[in-house]
Design an enzyme around this catalytic site. Structure first.
Site, PDB file in Angstrom:
ATOM      1  N   ARG A  23       0.855  -1.185   0.000  1.00  0.00           N
ATOM      2  CA  ARG A  23       0.000   0.000   0.000  1.00  0.00           C
ATOM      3  C   ARG A  23       0.893   1.237   0.000  1.00  0.00           C
ATOM      4  O   ARG A  23       2.106   1.129   0.124  1.00  0.00           O
ATOM      5  CB  ARG A  23      -1.032   0.022   1.132  1.00  0.00           C
ATOM      6  CG  ARG A  23      -0.705  -0.615   2.439  1.00  0.00           C
ATOM      7  CD  ARG A  23       0.331   0.064   3.289  1.00  0.00           C
ATOM      8  NE  ARG A  23       0.155   1.486   3.397  1.00  0.00           N
ATOM      9  CZ  ARG A  23       1.112   2.335   3.717  1.00  0.00           C
ATOM     10  NH1 ARG A  23       2.350   1.898   3.928  1.00  0.00           N
ATOM     11  NH2 ARG A  23       0.904   3.625   3.812  1.00  0.00           N
ATOM     12  N   ASP A  62      -2.289  10.817  -1.935  1.00  0.00           N
ATOM     13  CA  ASP A  62      -2.646   9.795  -2.921  1.00  0.00           C
ATOM     14  C   ASP A  62      -2.998  10.410  -4.273  1.00  0.00           C
ATOM     15  O   ASP A  62      -2.879   9.762  -5.306  1.00  0.00           O
ATOM     16  CB  ASP A  62      -3.793   8.934  -2.402  1.00  0.00           C
ATOM     17  CG  ASP A  62      -3.307   8.022  -1.293  1.00  0.00           C
ATOM     18  OD1 ASP A  62      -3.195   8.500  -0.147  1.00  0.00           O
ATOM     19  OD2 ASP A  62      -2.974   6.856  -1.578  1.00  0.00           O
TER      20      ASP A  62
END
Lengths: 352, 352
Positions: free
Chosen positions: A46, A237
């Site tokens: 991740r 992100d």
């Protein structure tokens, strides 16, 4: 070992399983693009930059079973890319890495044949991995100016070596300050529900020997209001053209609390996280994950049976709360429309 | 059954063990004041109004072993009160209940002897318990004006029946709206580290049939920024003369986020929570609990071994973020110096 490593001999991608840290150091071996997609969905790997590079290696694995015909080869790789693309919608680095890989695949397969394309894709994936580490080190150097000696830094989630190929973005800035001999202390938000702060950031800082205090997410405001926090640094992100930042759920709250308490709020992210095709944060898709990841912690139910939880995995911090964005091309400030566009253009020029 | 019940025949206080909910319904039996002190320290009974009444019954239990001599009786009860007083420093209801009990003990023991004092203390503890439930119902009625039909209400921690003798303060307001036929929906902050929201508030709302969504604490801001929250209502552990509110850690963050998003932030608490002897929140002692309660969840370690966590159990919300305070004497608004002083004076007049 790094967050991910490609074993060219065995044609396999090895990932440090982030669902098992900090208690167990276990590796996942991916032999196919589908294995990689599953590892991304399951959060074994991740962090926006790390999943971008992992997906790139996923396409390298896909070339193994691709037909020799150039058109069929391209189709096969594109299908694998579509599967990888759908794993997580918010982080744009995934899309960016896949797009770079597909463009290379098409160009080389057409011109030099599929064997050359196979090797070009493997080479490009390595380049993306090395670029990531180099970008993080440059972010650390640029971010150094923002972290004075004696600073108390607060961070949310994990934007460290584990979220990247190595070194980290937000934690890269922390690490650079620590390596420069500055005496810093970090407040680590535990970051529910997946506890990336408690499990991963605390683990990294412990290994680096950086003094830290773990806190629950709801303590951050309290320590800010008491004057215990000098600056905040987080990862991202996706960053929209206007400077709005999508990052791990809870980042928005940290930014508002920092703003209210007159504390600088910094975002550290590579240029590949900036998505100028998206005007503002309102247009960034927010991934919804399962209720179960909230109502159970390490398999232990924490709520009465039958209670449903919401689980947006990210939130959007409006640009007005962002003091500066640290990139590998320098520290960008408002007005972000201009500074982000200039930085992206500069990066494209360099890449061309 | 209620949060706590006194069994006069067996001379015992029974508590619903809140560390075991929602998975197990287990009762703790306290036979001595020390048993009660231990249950308060261990959070088996918690919530400012509930611990006030529990401590009052603790003194009733202390009378059982008190000497017959009036002076020695008073001394014995005072010692027990000191032990109970030290269990938790932030909630003022504990001090308030003990002070009322001690004043009664001294007055009656002196005048009518220790046997009469014993019985007077038991009677007063029952009165405090009944007053608590009646105050909560009145708060619910007053708070009704603040909760429109269709409202999405956000609450933090547990200020429900379990935090009181029955009915609840903040959840009393929610419950009154639900019982009045208003269609409401509640966002329940899970409230790390002790998870009072996920474990206790969710359990109460489930039993009442109030629609709810559990969220992690760091999601509250996100849902506010998306326009999904119409109002916030929380309880309080102590309210200073200027309206600053000490409540469960994380309340300050919720208040700032509500303020930033133009959402009303209400506090529901009985008059006994108001401490006019304390000028502002800066003078309210904040209980520090153990690191272990943060780094372990249900006995499962969530951080690397050796990592230390901070654990302030409460924080202070400045009065400027508080839209109104719902009490059993009405809804108080700024300037709080005046409205709180008037309400406290009114309550004293009634009690006198």
């Amino acid at each position: 070992m790094r967050t991910l490593e490609f074993d060219a001999q065995r044609h396999a991608l090895r990932l440090l399983d982030q669902t098992r840290l900090p208690h167990e150091t276990v590796y996942v071996t991916c032999n196919t693009a589908e294995d990689v997609a599953q590892a991304i969905r399951g959060l074994q790997v991740r962090g926006a930059p790390a999943i971008g590079v992992a997906a790139a290696y996923g396409l390298v694995l896909a070339t193994r079973t691709a037909p020799a015909d150039a058109a069929e080869f391209a189709q096969h790789v594109e299908r694998a890319a579509e599967d990888l693309r759908r794993t997580r919608p918010t982080a744009v680095n995934l899309q960016w890495a896949l797009d770079r890989m597909l463009a290379r695949a098409r160009a080389v397969a057409q011109r030099d044949g599929t064997e050359a394309a196979r090797s070009a894709l493997e080479q490009l994936a390595h380049t993306l991995a090395e670029e990531d580490v180099a970008a993080n080190r440059r972010m650390g150097a640029f971010g150094l100016d923002l972290v004075p000696d004696g600073a108390n830094v607060l961070t949310h989630c994990n934007a460290g070596a584990l979220a990247t190929v190595d070194y980290g973005t937000a934690l890269g800035v922390v690490r650079a300050a620590h390596e420069a001999g500055r005496h810093i202390h970090v407040y680590v938000d535990e970051t529910r529900p997946f506890l990336q702060g408690a499990r991963l950031t605390a683990w990294e800082l412990q290994q680096l020997g950086v003094p830290m205090t773990l806190i629950t997410d709801n303590m951050a405001g309290h320590f800010m209001s008491r004057g215990n926090v000098d600056l905040v640094v987080v990862g991202a992100d996706r960053i929209a053209a206007n400077g709005d930042v999508a990052n791990k759920i809870g980042t928005y709250s940290v930014a508002v609390l920092a703003h209210e308490n007159g504390i600088p709020f910094y975002v550290a992210a590579p240029i590949s996280t900036i998505d100028v095709s998206v005007a503002s944060g309102a247009d960034i898709p927010i991934e919804e994950r399962s209720s179960r990841e909230v109502v159970e912690i390490a398999g232990v139910p924490i709520a009465p049976r039958g209670v449903e939880a919401a689980h947006p995995a990210f939130d959007v911090t409006p640009a007005r709360y962002v003091t500066a964005i640290v990139t590998e091309r320098g520290v960008l400030r408002a007005p972000y429309e201009r500074s982000l566009a200039d930085a992206v253009r500069g990066a494209r020029t360099v890449a061309a």
